[in-house]
Scaffold this active site. Sequence first.
Site, short mmCIF file in Angstrom:
data_model
loop_
_atom_site.label_atom_id
_atom_site.label_comp_id
_atom_site.label_asym_id
_atom_site.label_seq_id
_atom_site.Cartn_x
_atom_site.Cartn_y
_atom_site.Cartn_z
N ASN A 211 0.74 -1.20 -0.03
CA ASN A 211 0.23 -0.30 -0.17
C ASN A 211 1.06 1.62 -0.07
O ASN A 211 0.99 1.67 0.78
CB ASN A 211 -0.38 -0.13 1.16
CG ASN A 211 -1.66 1.60 1.30
OD1 ASN A 211 -2.12 1.96 0.45
ND2 ASN A 211 -2.41 1.48 2.70
N TRP A 212 1.74 2.20 -1.34
CA TRP A 212 2.16 3.05 -1.81
C TRP A 212 1.49 4.15 -0.73
O TRP A 212 1.90 5.46 -0.74
CB TRP A 212 2.42 3.13 -2.83
CG TRP A 212 3.48 1.55 -2.94
CD1 TRP A 212 3.56 1.31 -2.88
CD2 TRP A 212 3.61 2.33 -4.76
NE1 TRP A 212 4.57 1.00 -3.82
CE2 TRP A 212 4.10 0.81 -5.35
CE3 TRP A 212 3.28 3.10 -5.46
CZ2 TRP A 212 4.87 0.67 -6.23
CZ3 TRP A 212 3.84 2.17 -6.38
CH2 TRP A 212 4.83 1.27 -7.11
N LYS A 213 0.51 4.21 -0.32
CA LYS A 213 -0.41 5.61 0.48
C LYS A 213 0.03 6.33 -0.34
O LYS A 213 -0.26 6.29 -2.17
CB LYS A 213 -0.27 5.82 1.81
CG LYS A 213 -0.27 4.53 2.03
CD LYS A 213 -0.08 4.72 3.58
CE LYS A 213 -0.12 3.02 4.17
NZ LYS A 213 0.21 3.41 5.96
N HIS B 54 -9.42 2.29 4.84
CA HIS B 54 -7.95 2.04 5.44
C HIS B 54 -7.99 3.08 6.82
O HIS B 54 -9.08 3.60 6.74
CB HIS B 54 -7.34 2.59 4.73
CG HIS B 54 -6.13 2.14 5.27
ND1 HIS B 54 -4.86 3.45 5.68
CD2 HIS B 54 -4.71 1.42 4.71
CE1 HIS B 54 -4.33 3.04 6.29
NE2 HIS B 54 -3.62 1.87 5.66
N GLU C 222 -5.60 -4.24 10.70
CA GLU C 222 -4.29 -3.12 10.96
C GLU C 222 -4.52 -2.54 12.64
O GLU C 222 -5.50 -2.05 12.27
CB GLU C 222 -4.41 -2.42 9.56
CG GLU C 222 -4.24 -2.65 8.19
CD GLU C 222 -3.76 -2.24 7.62
OE1 GLU C 222 -2.82 -2.20 6.77
OE2 GLU C 222 -4.18 -1.13 7.50
N SER D 158 3.03 -2.10 10.18
CA SER D 158 4.87 -1.64 10.00
C SER D 158 5.16 -3.16 10.40
O SER D 158 6.81 -3.70 11.04
CB SER D 158 5.30 -1.56 11.84
OG SER D 158 4.74 -0.42 12.17
N GLY E 116 3.22 -0.74 4.53
CA GLY E 116 3.41 0.13 3.87
C GLY E 116 4.68 0.96 4.30
O GLY E 116 5.11 0.71 2.72
N GLY E 117 5.16 1.57 4.58
CA GLY E 117 6.42 2.35 4.69
C GLY E 117 7.38 1.38 4.11
O GLY E 117 8.34 2.14 3.59
#
Length: 248
Positions: free
Chosen positions: A8-10, A87, A158, A209, A230-231
Amino acid sequence: MKKLLMANWKMNPKTEKEAIRLAKASDAANVVVYPPFPFLPAVAKALKKATLGAQDLFWEAETGPYTGEVSARELKSVGVEYVIIGHSSRRALGEKDEVIAKKVQAALSVGLVPILCVGEVLEEREAGRAQEVVDKQLRTVLSQLPLVAHGQLFVAYEPVWAISTTPHSSGLQSLSAEEAPAKSVELIRYMQHMVSTIQMETKFLYGGSVNLKNVQEVFGYDEIDGALVGGASLKAAEFGKMIKEVST
Ligand code: 13P
């Protein structure tokens, strides 16, 4: 089914060029990539093995006067197969379970696979309300789905307090993100049971995370069918190593 690593690149990266580079570095058969809307066609073209996903959609099926919205059919027409719905970043902007339920139905109606995100915030976890919160989030959506939808839905648990990029409302953090995967298993088991009592079948992802250090742990739990990252999915080298870790 093989477990999935979902990226998920947001609202990243800044340019199409960077998106293409990242897509190529993430291109493996067990990966689903979720770029921002403007980069979907370029990323679709860059991916040879991975699958394309979108980060949200609008619930109306037909084209119409909905400024700024994107429909399930439009997403499908550019090669999208999966879509993230509800989300925590959208819930933080005010999106409610009732709207999320409509979006999940819209996705299913055109054959997109919804990734329904659920999870409690830190205060709810600390007040012992995590199960109650997640139960309501899940039940509101599932109670509105047709039976044919079973098995075509992923639930991504999440816990909001474990999402690294989310600012925590209370300064002091009594729970660390490292504990989150192990803690999530209890709650995922609860959701599995809850879902089975209403004769449904869904797959479960964990998100919060997930990185190179803990991806093996997350993939090691029988209850978890993959991770929503994500990150770490924005760091091409790290994500490449994560793909290798879970493919061996
Ligand atoms: P992080 O992996 O950055 O914690 O983000 C998790 C997430 O929100 C994925 O949807």
